[in-house]
Design a protein around this motif. Structure first.
Motif, PDB file in Angstrom:
ATOM      1  N   HIS A 188       0.861  -1.183   0.000  1.00 30.21           N
ATOM      2  CA  HIS A 188       0.000   0.000   0.000  1.00 30.21           C
ATOM      3  C   HIS A 188       0.891   1.226   0.000  1.00 30.21           C
ATOM      4  O   HIS A 188       1.881   1.295   0.711  1.00 30.21           O
ATOM      5  CB  HIS A 188      -0.959  -0.011   1.186  1.00 30.21           C
ATOM      6  CG  HIS A 188      -0.328  -0.331   2.494  1.00 30.21           C
ATOM      7  ND1 HIS A 188       0.135  -1.599   2.822  1.00 30.21           N
ATOM      8  CD2 HIS A 188      -0.052   0.451   3.565  1.00 30.21           C
ATOM      9  CE1 HIS A 188       0.653  -1.571   4.036  1.00 30.21           C
ATOM     10  NE2 HIS A 188       0.557  -0.342   4.510  1.00 30.21           N
ATOM     11  N   SER A 190       1.413   5.719  -1.094  1.00 33.74           N
ATOM     12  CA  SER A 190       0.819   7.044  -1.019  1.00 33.74           C
ATOM     13  C   SER A 190       1.911   8.073  -1.307  1.00 33.74           C
ATOM     14  O   SER A 190       3.097   7.724  -1.361  1.00 33.74           O
ATOM     15  CB  SER A 190       0.235   7.293   0.378  1.00 33.74           C
ATOM     16  OG  SER A 190       1.282   7.560   1.305  1.00 33.74           O
ATOM     17  N   TYR A 230      -4.011   1.848  -1.719  1.00 37.91           N
ATOM     18  CA  TYR A 230      -3.758   3.174  -1.160  1.00 37.91           C
ATOM     19  C   TYR A 230      -3.732   3.103   0.360  1.00 37.91           C
ATOM     20  O   TYR A 230      -4.664   2.600   0.987  1.00 37.91           O
ATOM     21  CB  TYR A 230      -4.850   4.126  -1.639  1.00 37.91           C
ATOM     22  CG  TYR A 230      -4.833   5.492  -1.000  1.00 37.91           C
ATOM     23  CD1 TYR A 230      -3.671   6.267  -0.976  1.00 37.91           C
ATOM     24  CD2 TYR A 230      -5.992   6.023  -0.445  1.00 37.91           C
ATOM     25  CE1 TYR A 230      -3.664   7.525  -0.395  1.00 37.91           C
ATOM     26  CE2 TYR A 230      -5.992   7.289   0.130  1.00 37.91           C
ATOM     27  CZ  TYR A 230      -4.828   8.035   0.147  1.00 37.91           C
ATOM     28  OH  TYR A 230      -4.825   9.281   0.730  1.00 37.91           O
ATOM     29  N   VAL A 312      -9.531   3.489  -3.713  1.00 42.46           N
ATOM     30  CA  VAL A 312      -8.626   4.078  -4.705  1.00 42.46           C
ATOM     31  C   VAL A 312      -7.971   2.965  -5.512  1.00 42.46           C
ATOM     32  O   VAL A 312      -7.336   2.073  -4.952  1.00 42.46           O
ATOM     33  CB  VAL A 312      -7.551   4.935  -4.012  1.00 42.46           C
ATOM     34  CG1 VAL A 312      -6.566   5.507  -5.029  1.00 42.46           C
ATOM     35  CG2 VAL A 312      -8.199   6.058  -3.207  1.00 42.46           C
ATOM     36  N   THR A 316      -5.220   5.402 -10.353  1.00 36.10           N
ATOM     37  CA  THR A 316      -5.462   6.660  -9.643  1.00 36.10           C
ATOM     38  C   THR A 316      -4.361   6.921  -8.620  1.00 36.10           C
ATOM     39  O   THR A 316      -3.887   8.051  -8.458  1.00 36.10           O
ATOM     40  CB  THR A 316      -6.828   6.617  -8.940  1.00 36.10           C
ATOM     41  OG1 THR A 316      -7.854   6.379  -9.906  1.00 36.10           O
ATOM     42  CG2 THR A 316      -7.110   7.918  -8.204  1.00 36.10           C
ATOM     43  N   LEU A 317      -3.941   5.859  -7.931  1.00 34.42           N
ATOM     44  CA  LEU A 317      -2.890   5.964  -6.928  1.00 34.42           C
ATOM     45  C   LEU A 317      -1.574   6.445  -7.544  1.00 34.42           C
ATOM     46  O   LEU A 317      -0.930   7.375  -7.032  1.00 34.42           O
ATOM     47  CB  LEU A 317      -2.686   4.608  -6.253  1.00 34.42           C
ATOM     48  CG  LEU A 317      -1.481   4.460  -5.323  1.00 34.42           C
ATOM     49  CD1 LEU A 317      -1.596   5.389  -4.127  1.00 34.42           C
ATOM     50  CD2 LEU A 317      -1.334   3.008  -4.872  1.00 34.42           C
TER      51      LEU A 317
END
Length: 334
Positions: A188, A190, A230, A312, A316-317
């Motif tokens: 994951h 970000s 995400y 998400v 998109t991430l």
């Protein structure tokens, strides 16, 4: 130390300086929690980031290898929930420093569990514990997709350490009746991800190339596949686990795998580049001694029991991360 509706719930987070710790702190604060975080070293370079992003968090000096510091943090914070996110989490680093990785990522879980057991005493079930387990525990995968019952076969000192912590959490749950749950989180990411991780490395280097600040992106295995989600979505699953009447272990994943090549393609597309091969060079030094080729998780249990689903998607991430690095680099010019 019973959970009470008349006072705000209290949470203690280890590893609060990482992306998960920051997102989790934000989530808990939005739900009215009093949030405490353990931070290692008085001169920790990420302390200012925590104080900037989540200024309402109360920070305590502590170390997962030092039980006395954990006991102090527990005594001061008096938490209803403990989230153990602290670890040496960069997989490649774990081969270079296997002993230190084991001390923090493996034995640190035991130290935290034992400190919590001693602190809680007769009210052990009154403090709920979350352990950050990892998809790297599956390593040489024995079935696809991977679920809670899949045999663990770690392929790195980091993965081995996470297996130790995972089973120790189960042991404390079964031995002492502790409300202890593990989230087996797949990759994951970000914009807050550390720059040593491949997703952030790709996002920031692509942004630099677009702005004329770099000439090439150097990577290892472009064909390795991961199930990427995400981080902001995944911390919600952590919280949901500790709201259940019964503790348990859950795979948290999107159920879709992508290759490093997919990651690079989308990242360059975000800056309008389709022929990205001319910017990318592969270097054997970035190959793992024992590679984990493909990871993809089955989060059916989390969906059924917790009502959790990722929001998400991968594309998109990646675009979000590239845009965030573009903005940050441009702001640095001002």
């Amino acid at each position: 130390m019973p959970r009470s509706s008349s006072t705000p719930p209290r949470a203690l987070i280890t590893g609060i300086t990482g992306q998960d710790g920051l997102y989790l702190a934000e989530l808990l604060l939005s739900k009215g929690y009093e949030v405490h975080g353990i931070i290692r070293g008085q001169n920790n370079p990420r302390r200012e980031l925590v104080e900037e992003l989540v200024p309402d968090v109360r920070l305590h000096n502590g170390d997962l290898t030092d039980m006395s510091s954990l006991m102090r943090a527990l005594s001061v914070s008096q938490p209803d929930e403990v989230y153990n996110l602290g670890a040496i989490s960069f997989v490649a680093y774990s081969w270079e420093n296997a002993a230190l990785t084991s001390d923090v990522t493996a034995k640190g879980v035991l130290t935290m569990l034992e400190a919590l057991r001693l602190y809680a005493g007769d009210d052990l079930g009154g403090v709920r514990f979350y352990q950050a387990s990892s998809s790297e525990m599956f390593g040489k995968v024995q079935e696809t997709p991977q679920r809670e019952s899949t045999l663990l076969w770690p392929r790195s000192p980091y993965g081995v350490s996470k297996v130790f912590g995972h089973y120790m959490t189960i042991n404390y749950r079964e031995s002492y009746g502790m409300h202890a749950s593990s989230g087996i989180l797949f990759n994951h990411e970000s914009p807050r991800r550390g720059e040593e991780f491949v997703t952030r490395k790709v996002a920031k280097t692509v942004a630099k190339i677009h702005l004329g600040l770099a000439d090439e992106l150097v990577l290892g295995n472009l064909d390795a596949r991961r199930d990427w989600g995400y981080a902001g979505d995944y911390v919600e699953a952590m919280w949901l686990m500790l709201q259940q009447d019964e503790p348990d272990d859950y795979v948290i994943a999107t159920g879709v795998s992508h290759s490093i090549r997919d990651l690079v393609t989308i990242a360059f597309d975000q800056v309008g580049v389709s022929d990205w091969e001319k910017y990318v060079r592969q270097d054997p030094k970035f190959l793992r001694p024992a590679e984990v080729d493909t990871l993809v998780g089955d989060a059916s249990k989390a969906k059924q029991v917790l009502g959790w689903e990722p929001k998400v998607d991968f594309e998109t991430l990646v675009r979000m991360m590239v845009d965030a690095d573009l903005d940050a680099l441009k702001a640095g010019w001002k």
